[in-house]
Every structure is written in C-alpha cells, then in structure tokens.
Write an enzyme that holds these catalytic residues in place. Sequence first.
Site, mmCIF file in Angstrom:
data_model
loop_
_atom_site.group_PDB
_atom_site.id
_atom_site.type_symbol
_atom_site.label_atom_id
_atom_site.label_comp_id
_atom_site.label_asym_id
_atom_site.label_seq_id
_atom_site.Cartn_x
_atom_site.Cartn_y
_atom_site.Cartn_z
ATOM 1 N N LYS A 22 -7.776 1.165 7.493
ATOM 2 C CA LYS A 22 -8.240 0.041 6.657
ATOM 3 C C LYS A 22 -7.871 -1.271 7.321
ATOM 4 C CE LYS A 22 -3.950 -1.283 5.087
ATOM 5 N NZ LYS A 22 -3.289 -2.516 5.539
ATOM 6 N N ASP A 45 -0.125 1.716 -0.591
ATOM 7 C CA ASP A 45 -1.500 1.552 -0.078
ATOM 8 C C ASP A 45 -2.349 2.808 -0.237
ATOM 9 O OD1 ASP A 45 -0.783 -0.953 0.703
ATOM 10 O OD2 ASP A 45 -0.765 -0.536 2.861
HETATM 11 O O1 C5P Z 1 5.035 1.422 -0.722
HETATM 12 P P1 C5P Z 1 5.364 1.570 0.723
HETATM 13 O O2 C5P Z 1 6.292 2.726 0.983
HETATM 14 O O3 C5P Z 1 4.175 1.602 1.610
HETATM 15 O O4 C5P Z 1 6.154 0.247 1.105
HETATM 16 C C1 C5P Z 1 6.953 0.173 2.257
HETATM 17 C C2 C5P Z 1 7.888 -1.026 2.122
HETATM 18 O O5 C5P Z 1 7.126 -2.237 2.195
HETATM 19 C C3 C5P Z 1 8.605 -1.110 0.795
HETATM 20 O O6 C5P Z 1 9.813 -0.429 0.852
HETATM 21 C C4 C5P Z 1 8.817 -2.605 0.637
HETATM 22 O O7 C5P Z 1 9.927 -3.015 1.391
HETATM 23 C C5 C5P Z 1 7.598 -3.207 1.292
HETATM 24 N N1 C5P Z 1 6.521 -3.540 0.337
HETATM 25 C C6 C5P Z 1 6.659 -4.639 -0.495
HETATM 26 N N2 C5P Z 1 5.651 -4.961 -1.366
HETATM 27 C C7 C5P Z 1 4.514 -4.231 -1.405
HETATM 28 C C8 C5P Z 1 4.348 -3.116 -0.560
HETATM 29 C C9 C5P Z 1 5.381 -2.809 0.303
HETATM 30 O O8 C5P Z 1 7.685 -5.337 -0.487
HETATM 31 N N3 C5P Z 1 3.535 -4.582 -2.244
#
Ligand code: C5P
Length: 278
Positions: A8, A132
């Site tokens: 994406k 995501d």
């Molecule tokens: O949700 P995911 O595991 O992909 O997110 C990885 C890291 O990215 C989270 O631990 C966080 O630190 C950061 N993040 C964030 N805000 C979001 C998505 C991700 O702060 N909306």
Amino acid sequence: MKLFSPAKVNLFLKIVGKRPDGYHNLASLFQTISLCDLLHFNLSGQDSLTCTDPTLPLDQNNLIWKATNLFRRKTGRHFGVSIHLEKHIPIQSGLGGGSGNAATTLWALNRLCGEPVSLEELAVWSAGIGSDIPFFFSKGTAYCTARGEEVRDLSALPSIPLWLIKPKEGLSTPEVYRNVDIDKISRKNPEESLNNFLSGRHDFFNDLEIPAFKVRPELGQFKQRLASLGFDQVLMTGSGSCFVCIGDGKIPSNENLYCQKVNFLNREGNNWYNLDLG
Ligand code: C5P
C-alpha cells in the site's frame, strides 16, 4: 492456494494526536498498489513458513504466524499449514508488506476452512495484531482513521503511475512515531484533503516525514534530491523509508536504490487482489 499480497501507499497521512495508550490517531488515504508478494498456502500436518528473503525473521513474531494463530484461536479450528512467501515488497519501507501478508493469510485460511467468518469480522479481528491490517480487507482505496483500523471503503480512484524509490536503509515504525512532535504536525484538514482527491485534485502529504527525517537526517536530503529530478510530487509513504514519486522525473541510477514503477490495484467483489486483472 496461491495469492497475491499487495503493498500500500499513503496518498496523504495526517497525524491527529497522541493517545493515552501511546498510539497516534491518524487520518490517511490508503491505496493498494501493483507491487505484490506471493503467498502459497497448503493445509498440512505440520506448520512451516519459508521465504525467498533470508533476512526476514520467520519466528512467531512474523505477522503471518500472528494471523494464523489469531484465526485458529478465534475459530477454534485445529490445522497445520505450510506457507511459502515470495517476498518482493521491501521491508521497513512503509509499504505495509507485513500487514498485507497478515490480511492475505487470514483471507486464505478462511477460504481453505470453508469461509466460516465474514470479511468484516476478519478485519475487526486483525486490528488486534496490527493497525494497518484491516485496511487490506477494503476494496483497496480507503480513508482510515483512529490507529488506522477504522476503515471507510471508497470507490477506486483513477490510477496514477507512481515510482517507488527507496534507499537501502529502512526505518522502524515505533521509532518514527516516538519522534512525532505534535506541535510540528501539519495544519491540514484531512476531510478536505480527502474531498480534494475524490474530485481529482491531488493533495499529497505525510506528517511522518518530519519525525522520520529526525531519526535519519540523510532521508530529508534524499527527498530534496528526488524533488530536484523533475517529479511533480515526492512524498514518503507510511513511516518510510520508501518515497513515492509522481510525474515524469529522472530515475536516479544508483545500485543501492530500490526503484519500481507501480499502479493502483483494487480488488473486486469477493475476490482477493489479483495482479492479472489489475
Ligand atoms: O499497530 P502496529 O503494530 O502496526 O504499530 C507499530 C507501532 O507503531 C506501535 O507500537 C506504535 O508505536 C506505532 N503506531 C502509532 N500510532 C499508530 C500506529 C502505529 O503510534 N496509529
């Protein structure tokens, strides 16, 4: 079963604020593209995961295993599965390769088990393992809010040819988010940016560029260099380090760069993403 697992790009990404749980609320226009990994699934006695990229960790932290275990836990089904991943999407690039792999795995396991679960439910479950992932259950063009997991499916946009250009160094998503300074984010109104895109006026921007350039200052210089090559627009996708270049620019000739031309890719009906149709 063999399935494409698309990457994406974020056509715009607005950081809205920092949340008490440490995540960030965002508002972003996500679009799947014609750069895909290929995933092969076989229900079999024993679990196994292999990959063409020897640098990719294949342990239980890999989102493919997290998705498989989530599906088994939620449905109560017991099965072994052997999975092979043909990796084409660069890692640590902001192209959502791992998230797409997780969504594709959930879709495949659901199909292989006779579709006990709706796509809507798979999307809701998937938010528990990555912000995501739910997006990939849209048709491929969606406005995503909250952590990214609130997905408003949109009609496909007219495709814009894009060049993906990524330096060798990747970026860690948590590290980029840790460097977000809420006082330095754009004052853009994301609903307005969305309406601009829907009426054919491109409004590209990414609030994660400033924190990414704080983590790796050379990326800011890299963006400036790309911007001087004649492209109409250059912006980072997601938390980087891949850049999306729009328009007719000179492609830098440097063997340390990943350069790939792509188009938008959307899925149709109940079918998964298919490059042959895209
Ligand atoms: O949700 P995911 O595991 O992909 O997110 C990885 C890291 O990215 C989270 O631990 C966080 O630190 C950061 N993040 C964030 N805000 C979001 C998505 C991700 O702060 N909306």
